[in-house]
Design a protein around this motif. Structure first.
Motif, PDB file in Angstrom:
ATOM      1  N   VAL A 128       1.057  -1.629  -0.135  1.00  0.00           N
ATOM      2  CA  VAL A 128      -0.125  -0.161  -0.174  1.00  0.00           C
ATOM      3  C   VAL A 128       0.756   1.358   0.202  1.00  0.00           C
ATOM      4  O   VAL A 128       1.985   1.238   0.911  1.00  0.00           O
ATOM      5  N   GLU A 129       0.746   2.124  -0.302  1.00  0.00           N
ATOM      6  CA  GLU A 129       1.040   3.161  -1.196  1.00  0.00           C
ATOM      7  C   GLU A 129       3.041   3.046  -1.663  1.00  0.00           C
ATOM      8  O   GLU A 129       3.608   4.453  -2.053  1.00  0.00           O
ATOM      9  N   ASP A 130       2.532   2.089  -2.068  1.00  0.00           N
ATOM     10  CA  ASP A 130       4.132   1.469  -3.311  1.00  0.00           C
ATOM     11  C   ASP A 130       3.670   2.223  -4.242  1.00  0.00           C
ATOM     12  O   ASP A 130       3.178   2.244  -4.987  1.00  0.00           O
ATOM     13  N   ARG A 131       5.013   3.493  -4.956  1.00  0.00           N
ATOM     14  CA  ARG A 131       4.806   3.538  -6.198  1.00  0.00           C
ATOM     15  C   ARG A 131       4.882   2.425  -6.822  1.00  0.00           C
ATOM     16  O   ARG A 131       6.618   2.058  -6.764  1.00  0.00           O
ATOM     17  N   LEU A 132       4.321   2.646  -8.359  1.00  0.00           N
ATOM     18  CA  LEU A 132       4.574   1.539  -9.278  1.00  0.00           C
ATOM     19  C   LEU A 132       6.052   2.006 -10.456  1.00  0.00           C
ATOM     20  O   LEU A 132       5.875   3.552 -10.045  1.00  0.00           O
ATOM     21  N   PRO A 133       6.642   1.428 -10.818  1.00  0.00           N
ATOM     22  CA  PRO A 133       7.121   1.931 -12.161  1.00  0.00           C
ATOM     23  C   PRO A 133       7.009   2.649 -12.649  1.00  0.00           C
ATOM     24  O   PRO A 133       5.363   2.769 -12.960  1.00  0.00           O
ATOM     25  N   SER A 134       7.742   4.071 -13.683  1.00  0.00           N
ATOM     26  CA  SER A 134       7.034   4.522 -14.611  1.00  0.00           C
ATOM     27  C   SER A 134       6.944   4.006 -15.815  1.00  0.00           C
ATOM     28  O   SER A 134       7.068   2.936 -15.871  1.00  0.00           O
ATOM     29  N   GLU A 135       5.507   4.985 -16.411  1.00  0.00           N
ATOM     30  CA  GLU A 135       5.050   4.251 -17.464  1.00  0.00           C
ATOM     31  C   GLU A 135       6.310   3.696 -18.387  1.00  0.00           C
ATOM     32  O   GLU A 135       6.328   2.467 -19.207  1.00  0.00           O
ATOM     33  N   GLN A 136       7.656   4.715 -19.009  1.00  0.00           N
ATOM     34  CA  GLN A 136       8.723   4.158 -20.363  1.00  0.00           C
ATOM     35  C   GLN A 136       9.302   2.539 -19.408  1.00  0.00           C
ATOM     36  O   GLN A 136       9.233   1.786 -20.038  1.00  0.00           O
ATOM     37  N   ASP A 137       9.597   2.694 -17.684  1.00  0.00           N
ATOM     38  CA  ASP A 137       9.921   1.536 -17.297  1.00  0.00           C
ATOM     39  C   ASP A 137       9.059   0.238 -17.399  1.00  0.00           C
ATOM     40  O   ASP A 137       9.741  -1.235 -17.734  1.00  0.00           O
ATOM     41  N   LEU A 138       7.625   0.293 -17.527  1.00  0.00           N
ATOM     42  CA  LEU A 138       6.640  -0.669 -17.203  1.00  0.00           C
ATOM     43  C   LEU A 138       6.869  -1.171 -18.854  1.00  0.00           C
ATOM     44  O   LEU A 138       7.057  -2.470 -19.413  1.00  0.00           O
ATOM     45  N   ALA A 139       6.374  -0.565 -19.904  1.00  0.00           N
ATOM     46  CA  ALA A 139       6.649  -0.872 -20.982  1.00  0.00           C
ATOM     47  C   ALA A 139       7.954  -1.788 -21.426  1.00  0.00           C
ATOM     48  O   ALA A 139       7.905  -2.184 -22.703  1.00  0.00           O
ATOM     49  N   GLU A 140       8.733  -0.608 -21.197  1.00  0.00           N
ATOM     50  CA  GLU A 140       9.849  -1.726 -21.034  1.00  0.00           C
ATOM     51  C   GLU A 140       9.980  -3.154 -21.302  1.00  0.00           C
ATOM     52  O   GLU A 140      10.638  -4.046 -21.104  1.00  0.00           O
ATOM     53  N   ARG A 141       9.818  -3.506 -19.422  1.00  0.00           N
ATOM     54  CA  ARG A 141       9.681  -4.322 -18.829  1.00  0.00           C
ATOM     55  C   ARG A 141       9.125  -5.306 -19.541  1.00  0.00           C
ATOM     56  O   ARG A 141       8.648  -6.589 -19.762  1.00  0.00           O
ATOM     57  N   PHE A 142       7.586  -4.904 -20.474  1.00  0.00           N
ATOM     58  CA  PHE A 142       6.569  -6.137 -20.491  1.00  0.00           C
ATOM     59  C   PHE A 142       6.717  -5.819 -22.405  1.00  0.00           C
ATOM     60  O   PHE A 142       6.101  -7.139 -23.322  1.00  0.00           O
ATOM     61  N   GLU A 143       8.216  -5.404 -22.434  1.00  0.00           N
ATOM     62  CA  GLU A 143       8.111  -4.513 -24.491  1.00  0.00           C
ATOM     63  C   GLU A 143       7.068  -4.739 -24.993  1.00  0.00           C
ATOM     64  O   GLU A 143       6.035  -5.059 -25.722  1.00  0.00           O
ATOM     65  N   VAL A 144       5.834  -3.583 -24.384  1.00  0.00           N
ATOM     66  CA  VAL A 144       4.901  -2.700 -25.105  1.00  0.00           C
ATOM     67  C   VAL A 144       4.726  -1.773 -25.267  1.00  0.00           C
ATOM     68  O   VAL A 144       6.075  -0.795 -24.652  1.00  0.00           O
ATOM     69  N   SER A 145       3.839  -0.967 -25.742  1.00  0.00           N
ATOM     70  CA  SER A 145       3.928   0.941 -25.586  1.00  0.00           C
ATOM     71  C   SER A 145       3.270   1.170 -24.279  1.00  0.00           C
ATOM     72  O   SER A 145       2.996   0.567 -23.784  1.00  0.00           O
ATOM     73  N   GLN A 146       4.096   2.561 -24.767  1.00  0.00           N
ATOM     74  CA  GLN A 146       3.520   3.601 -23.387  1.00  0.00           C
ATOM     75  C   GLN A 146       1.660   3.938 -23.379  1.00  0.00           C
ATOM     76  O   GLN A 146       1.210   3.410 -21.936  1.00  0.00           O
ATOM     77  N   PRO A 147       1.575   3.918 -24.303  1.00  0.00           N
ATOM     78  CA  PRO A 147      -0.427   4.043 -24.407  1.00  0.00           C
ATOM     79  C   PRO A 147      -1.207   2.607 -23.781  1.00  0.00           C
ATOM     80  O   PRO A 147      -1.718   2.626 -23.297  1.00  0.00           O
ATOM     81  N   THR A 148      -0.187   1.582 -24.112  1.00  0.00           N
ATOM     82  CA  THR A 148      -0.428   0.039 -23.423  1.00  0.00           C
ATOM     83  C   THR A 148      -0.566  -0.024 -22.241  1.00  0.00           C
ATOM     84  O   THR A 148      -1.285  -0.571 -21.678  1.00  0.00           O
ATOM     85  N   VAL A 149       0.280   0.309 -21.747  1.00  0.00           N
ATOM     86  CA  VAL A 149       0.188   0.957 -20.159  1.00  0.00           C
ATOM     87  C   VAL A 149      -0.005   1.304 -19.228  1.00  0.00           C
ATOM     88  O   VAL A 149      -0.832   1.072 -18.629  1.00  0.00           O
ATOM     89  N   ALA A 180      -3.118   1.220  -4.044  1.00  0.00           N
ATOM     90  CA  ALA A 180      -4.280   2.211  -2.730  1.00  0.00           C
ATOM     91  C   ALA A 180      -4.451   1.693  -1.767  1.00  0.00           C
ATOM     92  O   ALA A 180      -4.212   0.295  -2.266  1.00  0.00           O
ATOM     93  N   ALA A 181      -4.583   2.180  -0.985  1.00  0.00           N
ATOM     94  CA  ALA A 181      -5.438   1.477   0.748  1.00  0.00           C
ATOM     95  C   ALA A 181      -6.658   0.588  -0.196  1.00  0.00           C
ATOM     96  O   ALA A 181      -7.609   0.981  -0.453  1.00  0.00           O
ATOM     97  N   PRO A 182      -6.691  -0.976   0.463  1.00  0.00           N
ATOM     98  CA  PRO A 182      -7.624  -1.710   0.415  1.00  0.00           C
ATOM     99  C   PRO A 182      -9.261  -0.759   1.587  1.00  0.00           C
ATOM    100  O   PRO A 182      -8.952  -0.305   1.956  1.00  0.00           O
ATOM    101  N   SER A 183     -10.062  -1.033  -0.004  1.00  0.00           N
ATOM    102  CA  SER A 183     -11.658  -0.109   1.018  1.00  0.00           C
ATOM    103  C   SER A 183     -11.985  -1.677   1.240  1.00  0.00           C
ATOM    104  O   SER A 183     -12.161  -2.400   0.207  1.00  0.00           O
ATOM    105  N   LEU A 184     -13.264  -1.672   2.343  1.00  0.00           N
ATOM    106  CA  LEU A 184     -14.383  -2.717   2.233  1.00  0.00           C
ATOM    107  C   LEU A 184     -15.493  -2.629   1.803  1.00  0.00           C
ATOM    108  O   LEU A 184     -15.929  -3.731   1.357  1.00  0.00           O
ATOM    109  N   GLY A 185     -15.504  -0.969   1.314  1.00  0.00           N
ATOM    110  CA  GLY A 185     -16.793  -0.943   0.420  1.00  0.00           C
ATOM    111  C   GLY A 185     -16.859  -1.505  -0.421  1.00  0.00           C
ATOM    112  O   GLY A 185     -17.061  -2.088  -1.392  1.00  0.00           O
ATOM    113  N   THR A 186     -15.015  -1.211  -1.466  1.00  0.00           N
ATOM    114  CA  THR A 186     -15.003  -1.412  -2.621  1.00  0.00           C
ATOM    115  C   THR A 186     -15.303  -2.780  -2.783  1.00  0.00           C
ATOM    116  O   THR A 186     -15.671  -3.762  -4.059  1.00  0.00           O
TER     117      THR A 186
END
Length: 244
Positions: free
Chosen positions: A29-50, A76-82
């Motif tokens: 919770v509250e961890d930052r995901l890698p950037s779009e560019q990093d994820l695009a490189e990791r999954f070998e896809v385009s940034q719009p796909t990310v 995001a923090a988990p929500s019991l309502g969601t």
């Protein structure tokens, strides 16, 4: 990380992969995901796909976006309502498809509800009793709509579940009450006598207020038995109309 199958939706697969990391705690919770560019490189896809994958995760309330120099996409923090709403939609769908039969529904409500009212009778505070009493609004139940009567029915059972002071059981009962009561109401509302349902509610409330778990369970069992008979009458009437 499993390889991306390009015959399947790329954004969906990326979202599923990141969701698994969140669920398994590799992304907290509250961890930052890698950037779009990093994820695009990791999954070998385009940034719009990310970006599309992020939209899928955001729709599930698993991530949130933050603007600014320290911005990005965060878990995001988990929500019991969601979580409850998601499970409610799935349960309601299974009921409508007939995957959950009325026998299963009655048994589930009888077993879980009995535990709930027993704990409520043992643990209810003055605030809990006031909340249950408030759910038993002094209205003319013969004049409210079927939808409103169903809402009042659900509200009463929610108040009882809160009084059991068990967060996990309360969460389960939210799903049970929010999905199963309206689903069965659609079948039985023409055959149900509202005054009898309300009388059982008051009997349950009195037993909880007296901190009498035996009486509370007996009253709840009476309510479920009555509703089970109503379901049977409704189904028999439907079968007769269909010529079965």
């Amino acid at each position: 990380m499993p390889p991306i199958d390009r015959s399947q939706g790329l954004a969906r697969q990326i979202a599923d992969s990141l969701q698994e990391e969140i669920m398994q705690g590799r992304l907290g919770v509250e961890d930052r995901l890698p950037s779009e560019q990093d994820l695009a490189e990791r999954f070998e896809v385009s940034q719009p796909t990310v970006r599309e994958a992020m939209k899928i995760l955001a729709a599930k309330k698993l991530v949130r976006s933050k603007r600014g120099p320290k911005g990005g996409v965060f878990v995001a923090a988990p929500s019991l309502g969601t979580a409850s709403q998601t499970l409610f939609e799935t349960t309601n769908w299974l009921v409508s498809l007939g995957v959950f039969g009325l026998g299963d529904i009655v048994e589930t409500r009888r077993l879980l509800g009995a535990t709930c009212v027993r704990l409520a009778a043992e643990r209810a505070t003055e605030e809990d009793l006031a909340r249950i009493e408030a759910a038993l609004q002094d209205v003319n139940h013969s004049e409210v709509s079927d939808e409103e009567f169903c809402r009042l029915d659900v509200a009463f059972h929610h108040a009882v579940a809160e009084a059991c002071h068990n967060a996990e059981l309360n969460f389960i009962m939210v799903i049970v009450n929010d999905s199963l009561i309206p689903a069965t109401n659609m079948i039985s509302f023409k055959f149900r006598e509202r005054d009898k349902v309300i009388a059982f509610h008051h009997e349950i409330h009195r037993a909880i207020a007296a901190h009498d778990p035996v009486a509370a369970c007996a009253a709840f069992d009476g309510l479920i038995s009555y509703q089970s008979n109503v379901y049977d009458n409704a189904l028999h009437a439907r079968d007769r109309k269909a010529g079965k």
